[in-house]
Design a protein around this motif. Sequence first.
Motif, PDB file in Angstrom:
ATOM      1  N   ARG A 112      48.295  -4.472  34.520  1.00 38.90           N
ATOM      2  CA  ARG A 112      48.576  -4.399  35.960  1.00 38.90           C
ATOM      3  C   ARG A 112      47.399  -4.955  36.777  1.00 38.90           C
ATOM      4  O   ARG A 112      47.603  -5.746  37.697  1.00 38.90           O
ATOM      5  CB  ARG A 112      48.882  -2.967  36.389  1.00 38.90           C
ATOM      6  CG  ARG A 112      49.120  -2.831  37.908  1.00 38.90           C
ATOM      7  CD  ARG A 112      49.460  -1.423  38.311  1.00 38.90           C
ATOM      8  NE  ARG A 112      50.771  -1.038  37.807  1.00 38.90           N
ATOM      9  CZ  ARG A 112      51.911  -1.312  38.443  1.00 38.90           C
ATOM     10  NH1 ARG A 112      51.892  -1.986  39.595  1.00 38.90           N
ATOM     11  NH2 ARG A 112      53.052  -0.914  37.932  1.00 38.90           N
ATOM     12  N   HIS A 126      54.296 -12.342  44.387  1.00 43.44           N
ATOM     13  CA  HIS A 126      54.831 -12.323  43.022  1.00 43.44           C
ATOM     14  C   HIS A 126      54.359 -13.581  42.316  1.00 43.44           C
ATOM     15  O   HIS A 126      53.976 -14.566  42.960  1.00 43.44           O
ATOM     16  CB  HIS A 126      56.364 -12.247  43.008  1.00 43.44           C
ATOM     17  CG  HIS A 126      57.019 -13.511  43.496  1.00 43.44           C
ATOM     18  ND1 HIS A 126      57.358 -13.697  44.810  1.00 43.44           N
ATOM     19  CD2 HIS A 126      57.369 -14.642  42.837  1.00 43.44           C
ATOM     20  CE1 HIS A 126      57.900 -14.899  44.957  1.00 43.44           C
ATOM     21  NE2 HIS A 126      57.921 -15.501  43.774  1.00 43.44           N
ATOM     22  N   LEU A 155      56.146  -4.840  34.759  1.00 45.52           N
ATOM     23  CA  LEU A 155      55.765  -5.463  36.031  1.00 45.52           C
ATOM     24  C   LEU A 155      56.808  -6.485  36.475  1.00 45.52           C
ATOM     25  O   LEU A 155      57.021  -6.690  37.675  1.00 45.52           O
ATOM     26  CB  LEU A 155      54.397  -6.134  35.888  1.00 45.52           C
ATOM     27  CG  LEU A 155      53.229  -5.187  35.588  1.00 45.52           C
ATOM     28  CD1 LEU A 155      51.944  -5.980  35.360  1.00 45.52           C
ATOM     29  CD2 LEU A 155      53.042  -4.188  36.718  1.00 45.52           C
ATOM     30  N   GLU A 157      60.016  -6.054  35.928  1.00 47.23           N
ATOM     31  CA  GLU A 157      61.076  -5.214  36.487  1.00 47.23           C
ATOM     32  C   GLU A 157      60.727  -4.771  37.902  1.00 47.23           C
ATOM     33  O   GLU A 157      61.624  -4.584  38.740  1.00 47.23           O
ATOM     34  CB  GLU A 157      61.297  -3.991  35.591  1.00 47.23           C
ATOM     35  CG  GLU A 157      61.929  -4.304  34.241  1.00 47.23           C
ATOM     36  CD  GLU A 157      63.317  -4.917  34.392  1.00 47.23           C
ATOM     37  OE1 GLU A 157      64.109  -4.398  35.212  1.00 47.23           O
ATOM     38  OE2 GLU A 157      63.593  -5.922  33.707  1.00 47.23           O
ATOM     39  N   GLU A 158      59.446  -4.605  38.203  1.00 43.61           N
ATOM     40  CA  GLU A 158      59.011  -4.234  39.551  1.00 43.61           C
ATOM     41  C   GLU A 158      59.103  -5.389  40.543  1.00 43.61           C
ATOM     42  O   GLU A 158      58.983  -5.189  41.754  1.00 43.61           O
ATOM     43  CB  GLU A 158      57.565  -3.732  39.526  1.00 43.61           C
ATOM     44  CG  GLU A 158      57.369  -2.372  38.917  1.00 43.61           C
ATOM     45  CD  GLU A 158      55.919  -1.921  39.039  1.00 43.61           C
ATOM     46  OE1 GLU A 158      55.264  -2.290  40.037  1.00 43.61           O
ATOM     47  OE2 GLU A 158      55.447  -1.216  38.126  1.00 43.61           O
TER      48      GLU A 158
END
Length: 287
Positions: A112, A126, A155, A157-158
Motif C-alpha cells: 500500500r 489511480h 488495492l 479492488e479499492e
Amino acid sequence: MNATNASEFLLGGHLPVRRLGFGAMRLSTNGFRGPARDPEIGRSVLRRAIELGVNLIDTAEFYQSSDGKVRANDLIREALHPYPAGLVIATKVGAVFSSDGSYRHGTGADMRRLVEDNLQSLGLDHLDLVYLRIGEMAPPHGESLGERFEALAALREEGLIRNLGISNVDINHLSEARSIAPVAAVQNHFHVSKRDDLSLLDECTAAGIGFSPFFPLGGGANKTEESRLVRIATRHGASPAQIALAWLLAYSPVMLPIPGTGSIDHLEENVAAATIRLSEEDHAELA
C-alpha cells in the motif's frame, strides 16, 4: 516518424496503448543509480515522446539519481501534468529503499505505501498499471509472489490500480498470479540476444497478456548477433538498435518494448523503428 506506426494493443483488454512505449529509468540518471542528469532535458524528452505519439510510459518511484534530487516520477508530473487523454502510465513496486540507497524485498504489508508513494509523486488518484517486480536480474524460481500480489489485488479492488502486472518472473509465477487476479502484462529481460523466456512469451501471446521487455535494445549482444544486426540495418538504412526494436515488434502482437533514453535524438531514433518492416530474409537471419 510516429509511435502510431507500431499499432495498438488493448492493455487488460480495455486500455489502448501504442506498442512502442517509453522507459523512464534514464531520465534522472544514466543507469539505475548515478549522477543526476539535467532535469530540463528529461522534461523535454518526455514532451517530445508525447509529440511523437507515445502513450505508454513505464516508470518507478525508485528511478532517481544517487543523491535523490532528480526523480523520474517528478519529471513526468512536471512535464506532462495535467496528463493528456489516453496516456497510460505504468509503474513497478516490490523493493523498499532506504535513504542510503540500500533496499530490501518488500512484503505484502509494504504494497500500500509503495503504491501510495507512486500516486503522490505522479499526481494521480489511480495507477493504470502496477507491476509487482520480484528478485534481481533473474527470476527467483520457486519463490511465491502470492502474498504481495494479493495485497496489490486488494488495492485494485479499492480502485487505486486499474491493471496488475508482474516483472522478472517465470511461467510458474504467471500461473500463480493469474490464480489470484487478472494479469494485464509481464515485464522481463528479453531482447534479440536473450530469448530465455520464449515459452513465457508464448503463454502471454495466447492469453492476450502484454509482454514488455526491459533492456529491449540488447546491450551486450554477442558478436555474432551484433554482426547480423549490422548487416540487416545496412539493408534498411537503419541502426542496429532500430532493427532490434523492429524485431521485437514483429515477433508478437502482445510485445510492448519500452526503450528508455535521456536524449531527444535517441528517442526519435527509437520511435522511427516502428516504421521498419523486416523481410522474411531478415527474420530468417535473426531466427
